[in-house]
Motif scaffolding. Structure first.
Motif, PDB file in Angstrom:
ATOM      1  N   MET A  63       0.840  -1.210   0.000  1.00  0.00           N
ATOM      2  CA  MET A  63       0.000   0.000   0.000  1.00  0.00           C
ATOM      3  C   MET A  63       0.865   1.246   0.000  1.00  0.00           C
ATOM      4  SD  MET A  63      -1.108   0.061   3.974  1.00  0.00           S
ATOM      5  CE  MET A  63       0.184   0.284   5.140  1.00  0.00           C
ATOM      6  N   SER A  79       2.095   1.887  -3.435  1.00  0.00           N
ATOM      7  CA  SER A  79       1.132   2.362  -4.422  1.00  0.00           C
ATOM      8  C   SER A  79       0.940   3.871  -4.285  1.00  0.00           C
ATOM      9  CB  SER A  79      -0.195   1.628  -4.256  1.00  0.00           C
ATOM     10  OG  SER A  79      -0.712   1.881  -2.970  1.00  0.00           O
ATOM     11  N   SER A  80       0.953   4.352  -3.048  1.00  0.00           N
ATOM     12  CA  SER A  80       0.757   5.794  -2.928  1.00  0.00           C
ATOM     13  C   SER A  80       2.034   6.532  -3.302  1.00  0.00           C
ATOM     14  CB  SER A  80       0.313   6.146  -1.508  1.00  0.00           C
ATOM     15  OG  SER A  80       1.237   5.616  -0.586  1.00  0.00           O
ATOM     16  N   GLU A  81       3.155   5.898  -3.058  1.00  0.00           N
ATOM     17  CA  GLU A  81       4.399   6.553  -3.410  1.00  0.00           C
ATOM     18  C   GLU A  81       4.620   6.531  -4.920  1.00  0.00           C
ATOM     19  OE1 GLU A  81       6.532   5.216   0.644  1.00  0.00           O
ATOM     20  OE2 GLU A  81       7.309   4.471  -1.227  1.00  0.00           O
ATOM     21  N   GLY A 115       2.782   7.197  -7.183  1.00  0.00           N
ATOM     22  CA  GLY A 115       2.410   8.490  -7.740  1.00  0.00           C
ATOM     23  C   GLY A 115       3.245   9.545  -7.067  1.00  0.00           C
ATOM     24  N   GLY A 116       4.492   9.598  -7.382  1.00  0.00           N
ATOM     25  CA  GLY A 116       5.440  10.439  -6.667  1.00  0.00           C
ATOM     26  C   GLY A 116       4.988  11.889  -6.591  1.00  0.00           C
ATOM     27  N   SER A 152       2.048  13.019  -5.960  1.00  0.00           N
ATOM     28  CA  SER A 152       0.911  13.329  -5.094  1.00  0.00           C
ATOM     29  C   SER A 152       1.381  14.118  -3.887  1.00  0.00           C
ATOM     30  CB  SER A 152       0.258  12.030  -4.637  1.00  0.00           C
ATOM     31  OG  SER A 152       1.187  11.306  -3.886  1.00  0.00           O
ATOM     32  N   PHE A 189       0.718  15.356  -0.155  1.00  0.00           N
ATOM     33  CA  PHE A 189      -0.051  15.262   1.092  1.00  0.00           C
ATOM     34  C   PHE A 189       0.302  16.446   1.955  1.00  0.00           C
ATOM     35  CE2 PHE A 189       0.515  10.804  -0.175  1.00  0.00           C
ATOM     36  CZ  PHE A 189      -0.822  10.551  -0.444  1.00  0.00           C
ATOM     37  N   GLY A 225       1.318  16.483   4.812  1.00  0.00           N
ATOM     38  CA  GLY A 225       2.481  16.281   5.680  1.00  0.00           C
ATOM     39  C   GLY A 225       3.813  16.303   4.970  1.00  0.00           C
ATOM     40  N   SER A 226       3.809  16.122   3.709  1.00  0.00           N
ATOM     41  CA  SER A 226       5.104  16.046   3.037  1.00  0.00           C
ATOM     42  C   SER A 226       5.672  17.435   2.821  1.00  0.00           C
ATOM     43  CB  SER A 226       4.960  15.295   1.722  1.00  0.00           C
ATOM     44  OG  SER A 226       3.848  15.796   1.025  1.00  0.00           O
ATOM     45  N   THR A 254       7.843  15.984  -4.849  1.00  0.00           N
ATOM     46  CA  THR A 254       8.997  15.622  -5.663  1.00  0.00           C
ATOM     47  C   THR A 254       8.493  14.908  -6.891  1.00  0.00           C
ATOM     48  OG1 THR A 254       9.153  13.650  -4.324  1.00  0.00           O
ATOM     49  CG2 THR A 254      10.654  15.425  -3.795  1.00  0.00           C
ATOM     50  N   HIS A 302      12.565   7.614   0.045  1.00  0.00           N
ATOM     51  CA  HIS A 302      12.869   7.745   1.464  1.00  0.00           C
ATOM     52  C   HIS A 302      14.363   7.898   1.624  1.00  0.00           C
ATOM     53  CE1 HIS A 302       8.874   6.475   2.846  1.00  0.00           C
ATOM     54  NE2 HIS A 302       8.836   6.101   1.593  1.00  0.00           N
ATOM     55  N   MET A 335      -3.053   3.985  -5.682  1.00  0.00           N
ATOM     56  CA  MET A 335      -4.339   4.386  -5.116  1.00  0.00           C
ATOM     57  C   MET A 335      -4.164   5.653  -4.292  1.00  0.00           C
ATOM     58  SD  MET A 335      -6.389   1.053  -3.950  1.00  0.00           S
ATOM     59  CE  MET A 335      -4.991   0.182  -3.271  1.00  0.00           C
ATOM     60  N   HIS A 357       3.312   5.642   4.754  1.00  0.00           N
ATOM     61  CA  HIS A 357       3.799   6.657   3.824  1.00  0.00           C
ATOM     62  C   HIS A 357       4.850   7.526   4.471  1.00  0.00           C
ATOM     63  CE1 HIS A 357       3.684  10.229   1.233  1.00  0.00           C
ATOM     64  NE2 HIS A 357       3.563   9.283   0.304  1.00  0.00           N
ATOM     65  N   ARG A 358       5.700   8.088   3.656  1.00  0.00           N
ATOM     66  CA  ARG A 358       6.826   8.856   4.202  1.00  0.00           C
ATOM     67  C   ARG A 358       6.369  10.041   5.030  1.00  0.00           C
ATOM     68  NH1 ARG A 358       6.663   9.613  -1.248  1.00  0.00           N
ATOM     69  NH2 ARG A 358       6.216  11.711  -1.981  1.00  0.00           N
ATOM     70  N   SER A 359       5.172  10.508   4.778  1.00  0.00           N
ATOM     71  CA  SER A 359       4.735  11.675   5.532  1.00  0.00           C
ATOM     72  C   SER A 359       4.092  11.275   6.859  1.00  0.00           C
ATOM     73  CB  SER A 359       3.724  12.456   4.702  1.00  0.00           C
ATOM     74  OG  SER A 359       2.602  11.635   4.490  1.00  0.00           O
TER      75      SER A 359
END
Lengths: 444, 305
Positions: A1, A4-6, A8-9, A11, A13, A15-16, A20, A29, B1, B10-12
């Motif tokens: 999981m 999959s979210s990563e 899509g570099g 995207s 959030f 918090g990020s 990039t 990472h 997704m 996730h990294r964040s």
């Protein structure tokens, strides 16, 4: 999981730190030492990059550190230690200068609790430390039901105390008021001790009964009681047999700290250390040349793991008034061979002390028993009152000494012409006196 | 997704960010370091646990033979030893020969010597796992058969084990266990129509073997005056002590203890191809061990070289 979210570099959030776009997943990472972007790493010092770890290192790859070998990681680690340790502090003022991220300190119960944790003031820290200290004392140091439970879960439940009550009752004697009082005191003593340390206590009725179809095995039931208790507590490891006329004088001593933690040091394998029965040990090489090395050695294999039975000796030899046996294949065999009809038929008149004499016999005649048996100085678990062992009244190895705070008193033989009730009452009061005071009761 | 909130990994994620271990530590492969660490751990582990190493020439099986110099001539004893030696050499077994008078058994029949002899063999061959005691009145008739494949291999033993049969035929209350797996067996012997027969027995080295031998050899049993000495003592401990019975397997007599046929079609009577022939009590009045031995050894199968 996560992948999959990563994947899509691009995207973004809340918090990020920065988007990039187009970053390959494997580089996302970054463990780079200079991973944090220079622009704010400078302003915040090292604290930040340490606290936030790799999570903020997303810029690293973009900043031109495309290769992250193992060497780099370790190098980073070392550098971090040397540079950041002296300045780092949880209440470092530099931290408050951190540009807060919208996600981390966002509203909501979690966010607030987290904020409190990370941005606590000196006062909060002190309070939290105090609470932790109180909790620690309450659950581990102080004696209360909760701490007993914890002790039980963390090893205490592996120990079972078997208390032999009602010995010879039913047929041999009629219990009077004094006998009831003795029994009550003895049971209460073990109960309190077992509860304090989270051990199991099993009180076994040893009254004389005809229980066996084949033989009148009058009070040869120790073996069967131990076997039965081992079945009852399949997870327990050590079983401590105690006669009724024993009293634990120092309830603040745990069996772990007293014996099991240093099994090798508190026990001795070579019976010549104290050998009132004058058993030839080790077996003579002339006669028993056929035995193996361990059986011919005075100390067996001398490993703590091979100790399955721990017996104290008094002036007359083995004493089974208070002894320890470990669950193992070895003890299963011992408990099986201990009572044998042929041995019983030939020896039961001679073996006045039943199992005790039988064990001495087995120890003497069957070499495999010696390699699994260890002895413990009598006063470690089985001190005598002055009346017992009357032939050697000055032997310092045998008798209870108040100054040394011996662990257990065994009023062995008090039913034969001595006053069990009087002795029990004396030692109970002495133990209460020695362990009096709020501090000793709660923390001793 | 894509989700409204970032996933936990996730990294964040704050869970990761606050960790003292950098995320990359888990996500990156570093095979060399892992390999080195593993090797170091293995070396430490095995370096400590293995004591003196097993010499390469240690046999895995040893034949134990007790000769009776009082009743048999030196010539006959040589023949017996020769019979064992050819067999042992063919299979790479060790051979342990002692005299019954070598052991201090006290004023009891010499058959008791087999117990200290087995113990002695075990201390003499500390790296051997299987010990085969064979009485000096038994002849190895078929040296082709190896103890492992003929008897002790678990698949084989499972088929051989006689389960739920009375220890002392025909009707003793104690019977062999029905469900003991062959892997757990430490003691294999046969039974004739009178009871357990310890003239051919296989014992596996171990703590249990010491227990069996020491308990069996206990002076209480030795001096008790059992009618058939060590035989009855063995029957006694097997029937009274489940820790002994549970490691014992009875195999059919013709597997390792056939006896000379008496003409009747007895069970266990020797047939061509059987492993061992037991002459039994040939020292008895009216019999002659040496003659019988010579008669039977002529029928012995010869090893193909």
């Amino acid at each position: 999981m996560g992948d999959s979210s990563e994947a899509g570099g691009g995207s973004y959030f809340p918090g990020s730190r920065s988007p990039t776009p187009g970053m390959p997943t494997s580089r996302a990472h970054s463990p780079s030492p200079r991973g944090s972007s220079p622009s704010w790493a400078n302003s915040n010092g090292n604290n930040n990059s340490r606290i936030n770890g790799g999570g903020i290192g997303v810029n690293g790859a973009a900043n031109g550190y495309p290769s992250f070998g193992a060497r780099k990681f370790l190098g980073k680690h070392l550098r971090k230690l040397s540079t950041s340790l002296p300045t780092y502090s949880p209440v470092s003022p530099a931290f408050s200068a951190t540009p807060s991220t919208p996600y981390r300190y966002s509203s909501g119960a979690f966010g607030r609790a987290r904020g409190l944790f990370l941005r606590r003031s000196r006062g909060t820290t002190v309070i939290m430390l105090l609470v932790a200290a109180v909790l620690f004392v309450f659950t581990y140091v102080h004696h209360n039901p909760v701490s007993s439970k914890i002790r039980g879960v963390s090893g205490g439940s592996k120990i079972v105390i078997i208390l032999a009550a009602n010995q010879g009752g039913g047929v041999m004697t009629w219990k009077g008021a004094k006998e009831w009082a003795v029994e009550r005191d003895s049971i209460a003593n073990k109960k309190a001790y077992a509860e304090r340390w989270g051990y199991h206590l099993e009180i076994k009725d040893m009254s004389t009964k005809k229980r066996y179809a084949h033989e009148w095995r009058e009070s040869w039931e120790k073996v069967d009681v131990i076997k039965q208790t081992m079945r009852q507590y399949p997870k327990a490891e050590w079983f401590w047999w105690m006669d009724l006329h024993t009293f634990i004088m120092e309830p603040s001593i745990s069996l772990q700290s007293h014996i099991f933690k240093h099994l090798q040091n508190v026990t001795y394998r070579d019976i010549n250390v104290y050998n009132p029965l004058k058993i030839t040990h080790p077996p003579s090489k002339e006669e028993f040349f056929y035995l193996d090395e361990a059986a011919l050695s005075p100390v067996g294999d001398d490993k703590a793991e091979s100790i399955n039975l721990i017996v104290p000796q008094d002036c007359g030899g083995f004493n089974l008034g208070s002894f320890l046996i470990k669950r193992s294949e070895w003890s299963e065999r011992l408990l099986d061979i201990w009572w044998d009809p042929v041995g019983y038929e030939q020896k039961h008149m001679e073996w006045e002390h039943k199992e005790q004499d039988a064990l001495e016999y087995l120890y003497t005649n069957q070499p495999w028993i010696r390699t699994g048996t260890a002895f413990i100085p009598q006063r470690m678990i089985n001190s005598f009152p002055p009346g017992a062992c009357a032939d050697t009244p000055d032997d310092p190895r045998i008798f209870y000494d108040e100054k040394d705070r011996d662990f257990v008193v065994n009023m062995a033989g008090c039913e034969w012409g001595r006053d069990c009730w009087g002795e029990m009452a004396h030692y109970r009061q002495l133990s209460e006196k020695l362990n009096s005071g709020w501090w000793r009761k709660s923390f001793g | 997704m894509h989700f409204a909130l970032p996933t936990r990994n996730h990294r964040s994620s704050p869970f990761l960010a606050a960790s003292s271990v950098p995320r990359a530590y888990f996500s990156r492969r570093r095979p060399i370091y892992a390999l080195i660490a593993l090797v170091v751990i293995l070396i430490l582990f095995f370096g400590r646990s293995s004591g003196p190493s097993r010499p390469s020439d240690a046999p895995d099986t040893v034949l134990v033979l007790l000769v009776d110099r009082k009743h048999h001539s030196g010539e006959h004893i040589e023949r017996v030893i020769e019979n064992r030696r050819t067999y042992a050499e063919a299979h790479g077994y060790g051979l342990f020969v002692k005299s019954t008078s070598d052991y201090p058994i006290g004023p009891v029949p010499s058959g008791w010597s087999r117990i200290p002899a087995l113990r002695h063999a075990m201390s003499t061959f500390p790296y051997t796992s299987t010990f085969f005691f064979l009485d000096s009145n038994s002849i190895i008739m078929n040296p082709e058969l190896s103890i492992e494949s003929h008897i002790m291999a678990p698949e084989r033993l499972t088929k051989l084990m006689r389960r739920d049969v009375p220890i002392v035929p025909p009707d003793s209350v104690i019977k062999t266990y029905r469900h003991v797996p062959a892997e757990r067996i430490q003691f294999v012997l046969t039974q004739d129509k009178e009871g357990l027969d310890p003239s051919a027995m296989i014992v596996k080295r171990g703590q249990w073997a010491s227990y069996l031998l020491d308990a069996w050899f206990d002076p209480i049993f030795r001096l008790y005056g059992f009618q058939k000495a060590e035989r009855h003592a063995l029957e006694h401990i097997v029937q009274w002590h489940p820790t002994i019975l549970t490691k014992l397997a009875l195999v059919p007599q013709n597997i390792m203890n056939s006896f000379p046929s008496t003409g009747n079609s007895d069970e266990g009577a020797y047939e061509d191809g059987d492993f061992i022939l037991n002459l039994g009590d040939c020292e008895a009045y009216g019999r002659n061990c040496e003659k019988e031995w010579k008669k039977w050894i002529a029928k012995r199968a010869v090893l193909d070289e």
